[in-house]
Design an enzyme around this catalytic site. Structure first.
Site, PDB file in Angstrom:
ATOM      1  N   ASN A  13       0.756  -1.196  -0.104  1.00 11.69           N
ATOM      2  CA  ASN A  13      -0.040   0.227   0.006  1.00 11.69           C
ATOM      3  C   ASN A  13       0.977   1.091  -0.094  1.00 11.69           C
ATOM      4  O   ASN A  13       1.511   1.718   0.953  1.00 11.69           O
ATOM      5  CB  ASN A  13      -1.057   0.045   1.132  1.00 11.69           C
ATOM      6  N   TRP A  14       0.852   1.684  -1.202  1.00  9.23           N
ATOM      7  CA  TRP A  14       1.987   2.983  -1.408  1.00  9.23           C
ATOM      8  C   TRP A  14       1.410   4.255  -0.521  1.00  9.23           C
ATOM      9  O   TRP A  14       2.268   4.956  -0.575  1.00  9.23           O
ATOM     10  CB  TRP A  14       2.210   3.143  -2.809  1.00  9.23           C
ATOM     11  N   LYS A  15       0.277   4.438  -0.332  1.00 11.88           N
ATOM     12  CA  LYS A  15      -0.298   5.420   0.152  1.00 11.88           C
ATOM     13  C   LYS A  15      -0.114   6.768  -0.604  1.00 11.88           C
ATOM     14  O   LYS A  15      -0.124   6.710  -1.927  1.00 11.88           O
ATOM     15  CB  LYS A  15       0.265   5.588   1.718  1.00 11.88           C
ATOM     16  N   HIS A 101      -9.366   1.519   4.276  1.00 12.42           N
ATOM     17  CA  HIS A 101      -8.312   1.737   5.087  1.00 12.42           C
ATOM     18  C   HIS A 101      -8.457   2.392   6.242  1.00 12.42           C
ATOM     19  O   HIS A 101      -9.365   3.366   6.065  1.00 12.42           O
ATOM     20  CB  HIS A 101      -7.103   2.016   4.138  1.00 12.42           C
ATOM     21  N   GLU A 103      -6.918   4.910   7.349  1.00  8.81           N
ATOM     22  CA  GLU A 103      -6.515   6.584   7.131  1.00  8.81           C
ATOM     23  C   GLU A 103      -7.920   6.743   6.400  1.00  8.81           C
ATOM     24  O   GLU A 103      -8.126   8.090   6.619  1.00  8.81           O
ATOM     25  CB  GLU A 103      -5.356   6.375   6.433  1.00  8.81           C
ATOM     26  N   GLU A 173      -5.988  -4.955  10.202  1.00  6.60           N
ATOM     27  CA  GLU A 173      -4.812  -3.760  10.502  1.00  6.60           C
ATOM     28  C   GLU A 173      -5.452  -3.130  11.749  1.00  6.60           C
ATOM     29  O   GLU A 173      -5.989  -2.522  11.688  1.00  6.60           O
ATOM     30  CB  GLU A 173      -4.886  -2.889   9.235  1.00  6.60           C
ATOM     31  N   GLY A 179       2.020   2.151  10.645  1.00 13.26           N
ATOM     32  CA  GLY A 179       2.942   3.418  10.446  1.00 13.26           C
ATOM     33  C   GLY A 179       3.657   3.661  11.811  1.00 13.26           C
ATOM     34  O   GLY A 179       4.294   4.695  11.875  1.00 13.26           O
ATOM     35  N   SER A 219       2.791  -2.366  10.393  1.00 16.77           N
ATOM     36  CA  SER A 219       4.158  -2.431  10.568  1.00 16.77           C
ATOM     37  C   SER A 219       4.881  -3.765  10.313  1.00 16.77           C
ATOM     38  O   SER A 219       5.910  -4.204  11.083  1.00 16.77           O
ATOM     39  CB  SER A 219       4.470  -1.974  12.105  1.00 16.77           C
ATOM     40  N   GLY A 240       2.653  -1.160   4.387  1.00 14.80           N
ATOM     41  CA  GLY A 240       2.982   0.154   4.024  1.00 14.80           C
ATOM     42  C   GLY A 240       4.293   0.611   3.710  1.00 14.80           C
ATOM     43  O   GLY A 240       5.006   0.559   2.529  1.00 14.80           O
ATOM     44  N   GLY A 241       5.156   1.007   4.824  1.00 15.58           N
ATOM     45  CA  GLY A 241       6.356   1.621   4.736  1.00 15.58           C
ATOM     46  C   GLY A 241       7.453   0.696   3.927  1.00 15.58           C
ATOM     47  O   GLY A 241       8.057   1.086   3.034  1.00 15.58           O
TER      48      GLY A 241
HETATM   49  P1  PGA Z   1       2.583   0.286   7.751  1.00 14.67           P
HETATM   50  O1  PGA Z   1       1.170   0.469   6.948  1.00 14.67           O
HETATM   51  O2  PGA Z   1       3.306  -1.319   6.925  1.00 14.67           O
HETATM   52  O3  PGA Z   1       3.429   1.448   7.097  1.00 14.67           O
HETATM   53  O4  PGA Z   1       2.320   0.131   9.033  1.00 14.67           O
HETATM   54  C1  PGA Z   1       0.219  -0.795   6.656  1.00 14.67           C
HETATM   55  C2  PGA Z   1      -0.983   0.007   6.088  1.00 14.67           C
HETATM   56  O5  PGA Z   1      -1.368   1.081   6.387  1.00 14.67           O
HETATM   57  O6  PGA Z   1      -1.541  -0.754   5.083  1.00 14.67           O
END
Ligand code: PGA
Length: 257
Positions: A13-15, A101, A103, A173, A179, A219, A240-241
């Protein structure tokens, strides 16, 4: 059906990261890092910002890497300034879409009702959906995680048929883990993913529940992925990251294989 027979899915997930040129660069690096690997055991997806879709689809064409989007609207077209429909994504070569998601839920007013509308629209358009659910830290501390997750799954999937469920992946999640560098332990992830499977069994029966891919996200990284992915109810990851670094993403894909 056992874990081994479920398809492992690793999705990045590149956001809100990467320009189209940077997207081409990252995908090229991911493909190079995976050259010669046997991809039969794991589906790999990169979910990218809308503006990167064209570049990403071109860079991944003919390879094992599938391209996804990070959201879509529930209407087919109309006066929804700033929104993108599921049909538009399909027309651009997108195969997967993340819906719900945390966010989106936290910062953009997404509710389980709007998540449900988006899930149904995406499935009707022929997309595969990565549906995100997860509890807040306060909810975990109050001991209501399983109730919250079960409620999200039930509302988000209302009206989704058993046949359509073949195209649904669920991503657990925990919001406090996203994050933050603070992942759920493998046992915590396994317990909640198992609870999601139990809710799916209530809704659709045990066979479908056993066949559904359930990911952990929050994470997940090159260091903790093997332990998390080794759990019986964890069939993949939403990353994500670590998905923005080709070597780390490749380590996670290898662990899932
Ligand atoms: P993260 O993000 O791996 O940076 O914690 C995961 C996500 O939001 O899908």
């Amino acid at each position: 059906m056992k874990k081994e027979t479920r398809k492992a899915v690793i999705a990045g997930n590149w956001k809100m990261n990467k320009t189209p040129a940077e997207a081409t660069e990252l995908i090229t690096a991911i493909l190079q890092a995976n050259e010669g690997a046997d991809n039969s055991g794991c589906t790999v997806v990169a979910c990218v910002p809308y503006v990167d879709i064209d570049a990403a689809v071109k860079a991944a064409k003919g390879t094992f890497l599938k391209i996804g989007a990070e959201n879509c609207h529930w209407e087919k077209s109309g006066a929804y300034t700033g929104e993108i429909s599921a049909d538009m994504l399909v027309a651009c070569g997108v195969e997967y879409v993340i819906i719900g998601h945390s966010e989106r839920r936290q910062y953009f007013g997404e509710t389980d009702l709007t998540v449900n509308r988006r899930v149904k629209a995406a499935l009707e358009a022929g997309l595969k959906v990565i549906l995100c659910v997860g509890e807040l830290l306060e909810q975990r501390e109050q001991g209501i995680t399983s109730e919250i997750i079960s409620m999200q799954v039930k509302i988000d999937l209302a009206g989704v048929t058993a046949e359509q469920m073949e195209n649904v992946i669920i991503a657990y999640e925990p919001v406090w883990a996203i994050g933050t560098g603070k992942n759920a332990t493998a046992d915590e992830a396994d317990e909640v993913c198992g609870g999601i499977r139990a809710t799916l069994a209530q809704l659709y029966g045990p066979a479908l529940a056993e066949a559904t891919t359930i990911q952990y996200g929050g994470s997940m990284n090159a260091k903790n992925c093997a332990e998390l992915l080794g759990k019986v109810n964890v069939d993949g990851g939403l990353i994500g990251g670590a998905a923005l670094k080709a070597p780390d993403f490749t380590t996670i894909i290898s662990a899932a294989r």
